[in-house]
Design a protein around this motif. Structure first.
Motif, PDB file in Angstrom:
ATOM      1  N   THR A 159      27.937  31.078  52.013  1.00  0.00           N
ATOM      2  CA  THR A 159      29.314  31.539  51.849  1.00  0.00           C
ATOM      3  C   THR A 159      30.101  30.556  50.997  1.00  0.00           C
ATOM      4  OG1 THR A 159      29.189  32.618  54.005  1.00  0.00           O
ATOM      5  CG2 THR A 159      31.378  32.282  53.080  1.00  0.00           C
ATOM      6  N   ARG A 160      29.887  29.266  51.188  1.00  0.00           N
ATOM      7  CA  ARG A 160      30.560  28.247  50.382  1.00  0.00           C
ATOM      8  C   ARG A 160      30.175  28.375  48.908  1.00  0.00           C
ATOM      9  NH1 ARG A 160      29.913  22.870  54.174  1.00  0.00           N
ATOM     10  NH2 ARG A 160      31.229  23.663  55.860  1.00  0.00           N
ATOM     11  N   ILE A 161      28.910  28.649  48.661  1.00  0.00           N
ATOM     12  CA  ILE A 161      28.429  28.814  47.285  1.00  0.00           C
ATOM     13  C   ILE A 161      29.106  30.023  46.633  1.00  0.00           C
ATOM     14  CG2 ILE A 161      26.414  29.395  45.864  1.00  0.00           C
ATOM     15  CD1 ILE A 161      24.760  27.636  47.775  1.00  0.00           C
ATOM     16  N   VAL A 162      29.179  31.127  47.362  1.00  0.00           N
ATOM     17  CA  VAL A 162      29.803  32.341  46.833  1.00  0.00           C
ATOM     18  C   VAL A 162      31.284  32.099  46.551  1.00  0.00           C
ATOM     19  CG1 VAL A 162      30.464  34.714  47.406  1.00  0.00           C
ATOM     20  CG2 VAL A 162      28.149  33.930  47.874  1.00  0.00           C
ATOM     21  N   ILE A 163      31.973  31.451  47.466  1.00  0.00           N
ATOM     22  CA  ILE A 163      33.402  31.170  47.285  1.00  0.00           C
ATOM     23  C   ILE A 163      33.600  30.225  46.098  1.00  0.00           C
ATOM     24  CG2 ILE A 163      35.415  30.034  48.301  1.00  0.00           C
ATOM     25  CD1 ILE A 163      34.466  31.138  51.020  1.00  0.00           C
ATOM     26  N   GLY A 164      32.800  29.178  46.001  1.00  0.00           N
ATOM     27  CA  GLY A 164      32.908  28.219  44.899  1.00  0.00           C
ATOM     28  C   GLY A 164      32.632  28.863  43.546  1.00  0.00           C
ATOM     29  N   THR A 165      31.606  29.681  43.494  1.00  0.00           N
ATOM     30  CA  THR A 165      31.258  30.371  42.251  1.00  0.00           C
ATOM     31  C   THR A 165      32.367  31.325  41.827  1.00  0.00           C
ATOM     32  OG1 THR A 165      28.917  30.240  42.859  1.00  0.00           O
ATOM     33  CG2 THR A 165      29.498  31.802  41.133  1.00  0.00           C
ATOM     34  N   THR A 166      32.927  32.041  42.782  1.00  0.00           N
ATOM     35  CA  THR A 166      34.018  32.979  42.490  1.00  0.00           C
ATOM     36  C   THR A 166      35.244  32.247  41.983  1.00  0.00           C
ATOM     37  OG1 THR A 166      33.183  34.465  44.210  1.00  0.00           O
ATOM     38  CG2 THR A 166      35.446  34.813  43.465  1.00  0.00           C
ATOM     39  N   LEU A 167      35.596  31.150  42.628  1.00  0.00           N
ATOM     40  CA  LEU A 167      36.758  30.376  42.185  1.00  0.00           C
ATOM     41  C   LEU A 167      36.549  29.794  40.785  1.00  0.00           C
ATOM     42  CD1 LEU A 167      37.763  28.532  45.485  1.00  0.00           C
ATOM     43  CD2 LEU A 167      38.983  30.397  44.335  1.00  0.00           C
ATOM     44  N   PHE A 168      35.347  29.325  40.527  1.00  0.00           N
ATOM     45  CA  PHE A 168      35.033  28.804  39.191  1.00  0.00           C
ATOM     46  C   PHE A 168      35.156  29.901  38.132  1.00  0.00           C
ATOM     47  CE2 PHE A 168      32.004  27.957  35.760  1.00  0.00           C
ATOM     48  CZ  PHE A 168      32.522  26.764  35.290  1.00  0.00           C
ATOM     49  N   ALA A 169      34.619  31.085  38.429  1.00  0.00           N
ATOM     50  CA  ALA A 169      34.697  32.200  37.486  1.00  0.00           C
ATOM     51  C   ALA A 169      36.142  32.595  37.226  1.00  0.00           C
ATOM     52  CB  ALA A 169      33.898  33.391  38.008  1.00  0.00           C
ATOM     53  N   LEU A 170      36.957  32.629  38.258  1.00  0.00           N
ATOM     54  CA  LEU A 170      38.368  32.979  38.090  1.00  0.00           C
ATOM     55  C   LEU A 170      39.114  31.933  37.269  1.00  0.00           C
ATOM     56  CD1 LEU A 170      39.208  34.378  41.628  1.00  0.00           C
ATOM     57  CD2 LEU A 170      39.103  35.666  39.493  1.00  0.00           C
ATOM     58  N   ALA A 171      38.854  30.667  37.555  1.00  0.00           N
ATOM     59  CA  ALA A 171      39.519  29.592  36.805  1.00  0.00           C
ATOM     60  C   ALA A 171      39.085  29.610  35.337  1.00  0.00           C
ATOM     61  CB  ALA A 171      39.204  28.241  37.443  1.00  0.00           C
ATOM     62  N   SER A 172      37.799  29.841  35.084  1.00  0.00           N
ATOM     63  CA  SER A 172      37.302  29.902  33.705  1.00  0.00           C
ATOM     64  C   SER A 172      37.923  31.073  32.959  1.00  0.00           C
ATOM     65  CB  SER A 172      35.779  30.040  33.689  1.00  0.00           C
ATOM     66  OG  SER A 172      35.180  28.942  34.310  1.00  0.00           O
ATOM     67  N   SER A 173      38.009  32.216  33.598  1.00  0.00           N
ATOM     68  CA  SER A 173      38.613  33.397  32.970  1.00  0.00           C
ATOM     69  C   SER A 173      40.077  33.158  32.648  1.00  0.00           C
ATOM     70  CB  SER A 173      38.479  34.613  33.887  1.00  0.00           C
ATOM     71  OG  SER A 173      37.130  34.921  34.099  1.00  0.00           O
ATOM     72  N   ALA A 174      40.802  32.522  33.563  1.00  0.00           N
ATOM     73  CA  ALA A 174      42.220  32.238  33.327  1.00  0.00           C
ATOM     74  C   ALA A 174      42.386  31.289  32.148  1.00  0.00           C
ATOM     75  CB  ALA A 174      42.847  31.642  34.588  1.00  0.00           C
ATOM     76  N   PHE A 175      41.506  30.293  32.048  1.00  0.00           N
ATOM     77  CA  PHE A 175      41.569  29.357  30.935  1.00  0.00           C
ATOM     78  C   PHE A 175      41.310  30.066  29.614  1.00  0.00           C
ATOM     79  CE2 PHE A 175      39.316  26.478  28.024  1.00  0.00           C
ATOM     80  CZ  PHE A 175      40.328  25.574  27.793  1.00  0.00           C
ATOM     81  N   LEU A 176      40.282  30.899  29.543  1.00  0.00           N
ATOM     82  CA  LEU A 176      39.963  31.614  28.309  1.00  0.00           C
ATOM     83  C   LEU A 176      41.056  32.609  27.947  1.00  0.00           C
ATOM     84  CD1 LEU A 176      36.140  32.214  28.764  1.00  0.00           C
ATOM     85  CD2 LEU A 176      37.273  30.581  27.245  1.00  0.00           C
ATOM     86  N   TYR A 177      41.672  33.215  28.929  1.00  0.00           N
ATOM     87  CA  TYR A 177      42.752  34.157  28.676  1.00  0.00           C
ATOM     88  C   TYR A 177      43.971  33.449  28.085  1.00  0.00           C
ATOM     89  CZ  TYR A 177      46.208  37.811  29.422  1.00  0.00           C
ATOM     90  OH  TYR A 177      47.185  38.746  29.232  1.00  0.00           O
TER      91      TYR A 177
END
Length: 124
Positions: free
Chosen positions: A7-25
């Protein structure tokens, strides 16, 4: 209450993906260089290569071809001279057999292959 490792891995991966998308946007879009010739140059014969031209502002006979920042020419050269002499000669014409519109027939300044010489070609 403890959270499992998966669950920690899934949450961490999701947060990373969201932060990366926000940066690229947030990054400004890069301008599109409509003068840059894109795609593969097709070898015709000798030093002559051709490529369909998608964007062209102005008349065919007034077009200027640049290799990086160097102006090539002479423009409107004879096809045979482009193939045999090269040296930056080029011709822009409408090919009645092509549905692409204008076609550029060119030779590079040093008669190398424009697909592999690392230079950019601009038509203005």
């Amino acid at each position: 209450m403890s959270i499992s490792a998966n669950t920690r891995i899934v949450i961490g991966t999701t947060l990373f993906a969201l932060a990366s998308s926000a940066f690229l946007y947030a990054l400004p879009p890069s301008p599109i260089d409509s003068d840059l010739l894109r795609g593969s140059f097709y070898w015709l014969q000798g030093y002559a290569y051709q490529i369909p031209v998608k964007y062209l502002n102005g008349e065919l006979n007034a077009a200027r071809l640049y290799e990086d920042d160097k102006l090539l020419g002479p423009a409107n050269s004879d096809r045979e001279e482009i193939a045999t002499k090269g040296g930056g000669r080029f011709q822009l014409f409408r090919d009645s057999k092509s549905f692409f519109g204008p076609v550029l027939l060119l030779s590079t300044s040093d008669n190398t292959n424009p697909n592999t010489n690392g230079r950019k070609y601009h038509l203005k």
